[in-house]
Design a protein around this motif. Structure first.
Motif, PDB file in Angstrom:
ATOM      1  N   GLU A   1      35.553   0.748  15.382  1.00  0.00           N
ATOM      2  CA  GLU A   1      35.912   0.217  16.699  1.00  0.00           C
ATOM      3  C   GLU A   1      37.304   0.693  17.154  1.00  0.00           C
ATOM      4  O   GLU A   1      37.502   1.091  18.307  1.00  0.00           O
ATOM      5  N   ASN A   2      38.256   0.659  16.233  1.00  0.00           N
ATOM      6  CA  ASN A   2      39.623   1.039  16.564  1.00  0.00           C
ATOM      7  C   ASN A   2      39.736   2.521  16.919  1.00  0.00           C
ATOM      8  O   ASN A   2      40.436   2.912  17.856  1.00  0.00           O
ATOM      9  N   ASP A   3      39.013   3.346  16.178  1.00  0.00           N
ATOM     10  CA  ASP A   3      38.988   4.795  16.427  1.00  0.00           C
ATOM     11  C   ASP A   3      38.483   5.055  17.856  1.00  0.00           C
ATOM     12  O   ASP A   3      39.064   5.857  18.598  1.00  0.00           O
ATOM     13  N   LEU A   4      37.436   4.356  18.247  1.00  0.00           N
ATOM     14  CA  LEU A   4      36.865   4.539  19.586  1.00  0.00           C
ATOM     15  C   LEU A   4      37.842   4.058  20.661  1.00  0.00           C
ATOM     16  O   LEU A   4      38.089   4.747  21.657  1.00  0.00           O
ATOM     17  N   SER A   5      38.419   2.894  20.433  1.00  0.00           N
ATOM     18  CA  SER A   5      39.344   2.335  21.418  1.00  0.00           C
ATOM     19  C   SER A   5      40.563   3.255  21.612  1.00  0.00           C
ATOM     20  O   SER A   5      40.953   3.562  22.744  1.00  0.00           O
ATOM     21  N   GLU A   6      41.149   3.730  20.504  1.00  0.00           N
ATOM     22  CA  GLU A   6      42.330   4.616  20.597  1.00  0.00           C
ATOM     23  C   GLU A   6      41.968   5.938  21.286  1.00  0.00           C
ATOM     24  O   GLU A   6      42.740   6.476  22.085  1.00  0.00           O
TER      25      GLU A   6
ATOM     26  N   TYR B   1      31.456  -0.128  30.474  1.00  0.00           N
ATOM     27  CA  TYR B   1      31.477  -0.851  29.196  1.00  0.00           C
ATOM     28  C   TYR B   1      30.563  -0.170  28.177  1.00  0.00           C
ATOM     29  O   TYR B   1      29.403   0.127  28.471  1.00  0.00           O
ATOM     30  N   ILE B   2      31.105   0.018  26.985  1.00  0.00           N
ATOM     31  CA  ILE B   2      30.303   0.550  25.883  1.00  0.00           C
ATOM     32  C   ILE B   2      30.162  -0.564  24.855  1.00  0.00           C
ATOM     33  O   ILE B   2      31.170  -1.055  24.323  1.00  0.00           O
ATOM     34  N   PHE B   3      28.945  -0.997  24.601  1.00  0.00           N
ATOM     35  CA  PHE B   3      28.728  -2.069  23.623  1.00  0.00           C
ATOM     36  C   PHE B   3      28.942  -1.523  22.219  1.00  0.00           C
ATOM     37  O   PHE B   3      28.456  -0.448  21.876  1.00  0.00           O
TER      38      PHE B   3
ATOM     39  N   ASN C   1      40.155  -0.797  26.358  1.00  0.00           N
ATOM     40  CA  ASN C   1      40.354  -2.251  26.171  1.00  0.00           C
ATOM     41  C   ASN C   1      39.065  -2.895  25.665  1.00  0.00           C
ATOM     42  O   ASN C   1      37.980  -2.577  26.159  1.00  0.00           O
ATOM     43  N   ILE C   2      39.250  -3.826  24.728  1.00  0.00           N
ATOM     44  CA  ILE C   2      38.068  -4.461  24.127  1.00  0.00           C
ATOM     45  C   ILE C   2      37.775  -5.785  24.824  1.00  0.00           C
ATOM     46  O   ILE C   2      38.697  -6.550  25.136  1.00  0.00           O
ATOM     47  N   HIS C   3      36.504  -6.035  25.098  1.00  0.00           N
ATOM     48  CA  HIS C   3      36.098  -7.254  25.814  1.00  0.00           C
ATOM     49  C   HIS C   3      35.067  -8.022  25.001  1.00  0.00           C
ATOM     50  O   HIS C   3      34.157  -7.424  24.421  1.00  0.00           O
ATOM     51  N   GLN C   4      35.254  -9.324  24.985  1.00  0.00           N
ATOM     52  CA  GLN C   4      34.255 -10.206  24.369  1.00  0.00           C
ATOM     53  C   GLN C   4      33.350 -10.721  25.499  1.00  0.00           C
ATOM     54  O   GLN C   4      33.841 -11.204  26.516  1.00  0.00           O
ATOM     55  N   ILE C   5      32.058 -10.586  25.319  1.00  0.00           N
ATOM     56  CA  ILE C   5      31.116 -11.030  26.359  1.00  0.00           C
ATOM     57  C   ILE C   5      30.253 -12.133  25.760  1.00  0.00           C
ATOM     58  O   ILE C   5      29.688 -11.951  24.676  1.00  0.00           O
ATOM     59  N   ASN C   6      30.201 -13.259  26.434  1.00  0.00           N
ATOM     60  CA  ASN C   6      29.361 -14.353  25.945  1.00  0.00           C
ATOM     61  C   ASN C   6      28.165 -14.513  26.858  1.00  0.00           C
ATOM     62  O   ASN C   6      28.169 -14.019  27.985  1.00  0.00           O
ATOM     63  N   LYS C   7      27.159 -15.257  26.385  1.00  0.00           N
ATOM     64  CA  LYS C   7      25.930 -15.316  27.184  1.00  0.00           C
ATOM     65  C   LYS C   7      26.157 -15.959  28.552  1.00  0.00           C
ATOM     66  O   LYS C   7      25.390 -15.705  29.473  1.00  0.00           O
ATOM     67  N   ASP C   8      27.248 -16.734  28.680  1.00  0.00           N
ATOM     68  CA  ASP C   8      27.518 -17.358  29.979  1.00  0.00           C
ATOM     69  C   ASP C   8      28.162 -16.416  30.985  1.00  0.00           C
ATOM     70  O   ASP C   8      28.217 -16.721  32.171  1.00  0.00           O
ATOM     71  N   ASN C   9      28.711 -15.280  30.516  1.00  0.00           N
ATOM     72  CA  ASN C   9      29.321 -14.389  31.508  1.00  0.00           C
ATOM     73  C   ASN C   9      28.657 -13.010  31.574  1.00  0.00           C
ATOM     74  O   ASN C   9      29.280 -12.003  31.847  1.00  0.00           O
ATOM     75  N   ILE C  10      27.349 -12.995  31.343  1.00  0.00           N
ATOM     76  CA  ILE C  10      26.577 -11.765  31.539  1.00  0.00           C
ATOM     77  C   ILE C  10      25.277 -12.158  32.228  1.00  0.00           C
ATOM     78  O   ILE C  10      24.739 -13.239  31.956  1.00  0.00           O
ATOM     79  N   GLU C  11      24.827 -11.324  33.147  1.00  0.00           N
ATOM     80  CA  GLU C  11      23.532 -11.596  33.787  1.00  0.00           C
ATOM     81  C   GLU C  11      22.590 -10.440  33.509  1.00  0.00           C
ATOM     82  O   GLU C  11      22.974  -9.274  33.648  1.00  0.00           O
ATOM     83  N   PHE C  12      21.390 -10.797  33.116  1.00  0.00           N
ATOM     84  CA  PHE C  12      20.374  -9.784  32.847  1.00  0.00           C
ATOM     85  C   PHE C  12      19.322  -9.833  33.946  1.00  0.00           C
ATOM     86  O   PHE C  12      18.953 -10.914  34.410  1.00  0.00           O
ATOM     87  N   SER C  13      18.839  -8.656  34.338  1.00  0.00           N
ATOM     88  CA  SER C  13      17.680  -8.600  35.232  1.00  0.00           C
ATOM     89  C   SER C  13      16.764  -7.510  34.681  1.00  0.00           C
ATOM     90  O   SER C  13      17.043  -6.960  33.609  1.00  0.00           O
ATOM     91  N   TYR C  14      15.717  -7.191  35.421  1.00  0.00           N
ATOM     92  CA  TYR C  14      14.718  -6.253  34.913  1.00  0.00           C
ATOM     93  C   TYR C  14      15.368  -4.903  34.555  1.00  0.00           C
ATOM     94  O   TYR C  14      15.861  -4.191  35.424  1.00  0.00           O
ATOM     95  N   ARG C  15      15.418  -4.601  33.268  1.00  0.00           N
ATOM     96  CA  ARG C  15      15.974  -3.355  32.712  1.00  0.00           C
ATOM     97  C   ARG C  15      17.415  -3.092  33.174  1.00  0.00           C
ATOM     98  O   ARG C  15      17.814  -1.950  33.416  1.00  0.00           O
TER      99      ARG C  15
ATOM    100  N   ALA D   1      28.593 -10.315  22.725  1.00  0.00           N
ATOM    101  CA  ALA D   1      28.740  -8.887  22.401  1.00  0.00           C
ATOM    102  C   ALA D   1      30.207  -8.502  22.507  1.00  0.00           C
ATOM    103  O   ALA D   1      31.004  -9.211  23.140  1.00  0.00           O
ATOM    104  N   ARG D   2      30.532  -7.393  21.858  1.00  0.00           N
ATOM    105  CA  ARG D   2      31.863  -6.797  22.034  1.00  0.00           C
ATOM    106  C   ARG D   2      31.666  -5.428  22.667  1.00  0.00           C
ATOM    107  O   ARG D   2      30.810  -4.650  22.238  1.00  0.00           O
ATOM    108  N   ALA D   3      32.473  -5.160  23.698  1.00  0.00           N
ATOM    109  CA  ALA D   3      32.369  -3.874  24.375  1.00  0.00           C
ATOM    110  C   ALA D   3      33.762  -3.317  24.574  1.00  0.00           C
ATOM    111  O   ALA D   3      34.753  -4.061  24.596  1.00  0.00           O
ATOM    112  N   VAL D   4      33.836  -1.994  24.725  1.00  0.00           N
ATOM    113  CA  VAL D   4      35.122  -1.351  25.017  1.00  0.00           C
ATOM    114  C   VAL D   4      34.974  -0.678  26.380  1.00  0.00           C
ATOM    115  O   VAL D   4      33.909  -0.133  26.694  1.00  0.00           O
TER     116      VAL D   4
END
Ligand SMILES: Cc1cc2nc3c(=O)[nH]c(=O)nc-3n(C[C@H](O)[C@H](O)[C@H](O)COP(=O)(O)OP(=O)(O)OC[C@H]3O[C@@H](n4cnc5c(N)ncnc54)[C@H](O)[C@@H]3O)c2cc1C
Length: 305
Positions: free
Chosen positions: A48-53, A186-188, A164-178, A156-159
């Motif tokens: 993760e750190n290698d990717l972020s840097e 964001y890269i998960f 910058n690394i972001h923490q995503i919880n089920k309350d702050n993501i919305e899913f729709s068809y595909r 999930a964790r995404a960069v």
């Protein structure tokens, strides 16, 4: 559209990394269609750190694209401008934590389904039939047989493009068809899913049914990208394609599958252009025949030659 990149030699702007850097890297062998051009740079981060840097240090005008196993992607013949990120074995772990499963971005969906089966967790059976990685599954809100990622997603964790690394919880993501609504850059890197304890025999039975149904209805052992078009509201894409007489239609080395006509197949020597032209021809014929517009589900990415 091609982005103007302010460098003359991409070698000059690639920083030292602990992971693997490849220049002018062929991508065709990394995708299900087995076609398409090269990436200017292919980066397999160590962690993760290698990717972020890495992301922090490269100029923001340079495009960056994550790649799973390319099971939903058509890479065009001119290849990909900028940087493609691929997750190798360091990002393939699947870890059981009570009724939760943590999986890294490059873990195959089927490994998560198998881990759930071993633990007696239900809700993951559909992943048995999706041939991608966990990163691609979240991005696409992958789904099958009435279930989708939305139903099991916990966090999930995404960069982002700036590292910058972001923490995503089920309350702050919305899913729709595909689709998910997280920012496009964001890269998960990892995700946690929540299941419910169930009867392992029933879970095993359901996974077998899914495997058998796939085998029967889809051209699995071919070079394909899965379902080509989204189902338009109130319609099945395959029925519209069948109705327009496109089953078996061929352009160059690309053919509409006779087994499942919402699948396009590379019969061996198809260029990405053959496949894209065939898809566009199918869309034209369906529009003429039924007046319904088909939208691509497969991501078509990269430079035309
Ligand atoms: C035979 C076959 C059957 C299929 N059946 C189904 C099905 O039943 N249901 C279904 O939903 N799909 C199905 N698909 C399509 C495909 O498997 C899914 O969309 C899958 O989730 C894509 O995963 P991937 O890792 O291959 O992603 P890719 O195809 O490599 O990428 C897809 C998209 O996700 C992005 N992406 C990849 N990794 C990440 C990451 N770590 N972070 C952010 N974005 C990322 C890519 O940039 C791209 O935009 C099928 C495909 C095939 C070939």
């Amino acid at each position: 559209m091609s982005v103007a990149v302010p460098y003359t030699d991409i070698h000059e702007i690639i920083p030292n990394v602990r992971g693997k850097i490849e220049f002018d890297a062929p991508l065709s062998k990394l995708t299900w269609f087995r076609t398409g051009g090269n990436a200017d740079v292919l980066f397999t981060p160590e962690d993760e750190n290698d990717l972020s840097e890495f992301l922090k240090s490269i100029p923001s005008a340079i495009p960056v694209m994550p790649l799973g196993v390319g099971s939903n992607m058509l890479i065009r013949d001119g290849g990909i401008e900028g940087i493609v990120i691929r997750f190798g074995k360091n990002f393939s772990s699947v870890i059981l934590e009570g009724s939760f499963i943590k999986a890294f971005a490059g873990a195959p969906d089927i490994s998560v389904a198998r881990k759930a089966l071993d633990a007696g967790l239900t809700g993951f059976e559909f992943l048995r039939g999706v041939p991608g990685t966990i990163g691609g599954a979240i991005k696409m809100n992958a789904g099958a047989y009435g279930s989708e990622i939305r139903d099991i997603f916990y966090s999930a964790r995404a960069v982002d493009r700036d590292g910058n690394i972001h923490q995503i919880n089920k309350d702050n993501i919305e899913f729709s068809y595909r689709h998910t609504n997280v920012p496009n850059d964001y890269i998960f890197m990892e995700a946690t899913f929540e299941g419910k304890f169930g009867d392992p025999d029933l879970i095993r039975k359901r996974m077998k049914e899914i495997g058998d149904q796939r085998e029967e209805s889809q051209p699995l052992r071919t070079r394909t990208g899965g379902s080509t078009f989204k189902n338009p509201s109130g319609h099945s894409a395959w029925k519209l394609i069948e109705g327009a007489g496109c089953r078996g239609l061929k352009i160059g080395g690309a053919r509409v599958s006779k087994k499942h006509c919402n699948f396009l197949i590379n019969e061996g020597d198809a260029t990405a252009k053959d496949i894209e032209d065939l898809g566009d021809e199918v869309r034209r014929r369906v529009m003429n025949n039924s007046g319904v517009k088909l939208d691509w589900e497969i991501k078509r990415i990269g430079r035309r030659r």
